[in-house]
Design an enzyme around this catalytic site. Structure first.
Site, PDB file in Angstrom:
ATOM      1  N   CYS A  19      -2.284   2.710   9.316  1.00  0.00           N
ATOM      2  CA  CYS A  19      -3.270   1.697   8.948  1.00  0.00           C
ATOM      3  C   CYS A  19      -4.457   1.700   9.911  1.00  0.00           C
ATOM      4  CB  CYS A  19      -2.627   0.315   8.933  1.00  0.00           C
ATOM      5  SG  CYS A  19      -1.552   0.000   7.528  1.00  0.00           S
ATOM      6  N   HIS A  60       0.852  -1.190   0.000  1.00  0.00           N
ATOM      7  CA  HIS A  60       0.000   0.000   0.000  1.00  0.00           C
ATOM      8  C   HIS A  60       0.890   1.243   0.000  1.00  0.00           C
ATOM      9  CE1 HIS A  60      -3.912  -1.769   1.960  1.00  0.00           C
ATOM     10  NE2 HIS A  60      -4.036  -1.693   0.642  1.00  0.00           N
TER      11      HIS A  60
END
Length: 285
Positions: A277, A180
């Site tokens: 996150c 990511h």
């Protein structure tokens, strides 16, 4: 004679905290039951209690720094729901939901949509292309940096631009450890002159050139800080929350006038996550 000019010390820039609004989800059901990124090993023991304590300390840190934190409920059977950043992008009241690549996480998107509707958000777009939200989208205050290569589809970048009404810059990730964008880059300061930190080797050569042109004064992380997910950080413009092991990055930030806040997120990292996150930000213009 002493050369006083040579001895002059460049003053450290004074940074300003901007109050932020965050959304988090507790790791009540946290586990590593499958492997959808290189960090995950279902055979490695996971302590949900330790993960909860680390998450609580992260939330307390945000509150201590003056930020608001909304907590959405966790749901059984969704062990990665703690990673709230992956379920939506909200800018100026407009929300773009998520569409996960891995079927194990697919149900999280609908829980996000329902929760935001219950909280009064009405302008919500659910994507047609794979889009893992703030995992692959980083708002600088003027541009939305968008990652692809492992999760979010390149076509989702155009969809985000239409849904959110902000310009998008596409970046290609090439190292599977940094699956990511938020594992390889984060925004230190938003606004007319934004500042970022990133790990160049996580990006394709052409994307590195884009970043160099846009942010010539960026903070450059090394392999040691990148490999502990040190770039999965959260900044309010002054205070920067980082994983405990990211000491080299913390020293660079301190030299530029930021205040690093180092936290232990080792249990959450077993699923490939860190402070960012776990944190969705509700961005204003």
């Amino acid at each position: 004679m002493t050369d006083t000019a040579a001895l002059a010390v460049t003053p450290v820039q004074q940074r300003t905290t901007t109050r932020r609004s965050y959304v988090m989800c507790p790791p009540e059901h946290f586990a590593v039951e499958y492997a959808i990124n290189p960090w995950m090993d279902p055979d490695e023991p996971v302590d949900t209690g330790v993960a909860m304590q680390q998450w609580l300390e992260l939330r307390r840190t945000y509150q201590r720094l003056g930020h608001s934190v909304q907590v959405r409920p966790a749901h059984p059977g969704l062990p990665d729901m703690v990673f709230a950043a992956n379920t939506g992008v909200v800018i100026g009241g407009r929300a773009l939901g998520a569409r996960f690549r891995a079927p194990e996480r697919a149900a999280e998107a609908e829980h996000f949509r329902r929760w935001f509707t219950e909280c009064g958000h009405r302008e919500i777009v659910m994507p047609s292309r794979v889009n893992e939200a703030e995992g692959d989208f980083a708002w600088t205050g003027g541009l939305l940096l968008a990652g692809s290569g492992f999760r979010t589809e390149p076509a989702a970048h155009a969809e985000a631009q239409e849904a959110l009404g902000v310009p998008v810059v596409s970046l290609q990730l090439v190292d599977s450890r940094f699956y990511h964008l938020d594992t390889a880059l984060f925004v230190l300061e938003q606004g007319a002159q934004p500042q970022i930190a990133y790990y160049p080797e996580a990006f394709s050569a052409r994307s590195r050139r884009v970043l160099e042109r846009l942010y010539p004064d960026a903070v450059i992380a090394d392999e040691a800080d990148a490999s502990c997910l040190g770039l999965n950080g959260v900044s309010d413009g002054r205070n920067v929350v980082l994983p405990l092991e990211a000491t080299g990055l913390a020293a660079q930030l301190r030299a530029r006038g930021y205040e690093p806040v180092l936290l232990d997120v080792s249990e959450l990292r077993k699923s490939g996550g860190g402070p960012k996150c776990c944190t969705m930000e509700l961005h204003s213009f």
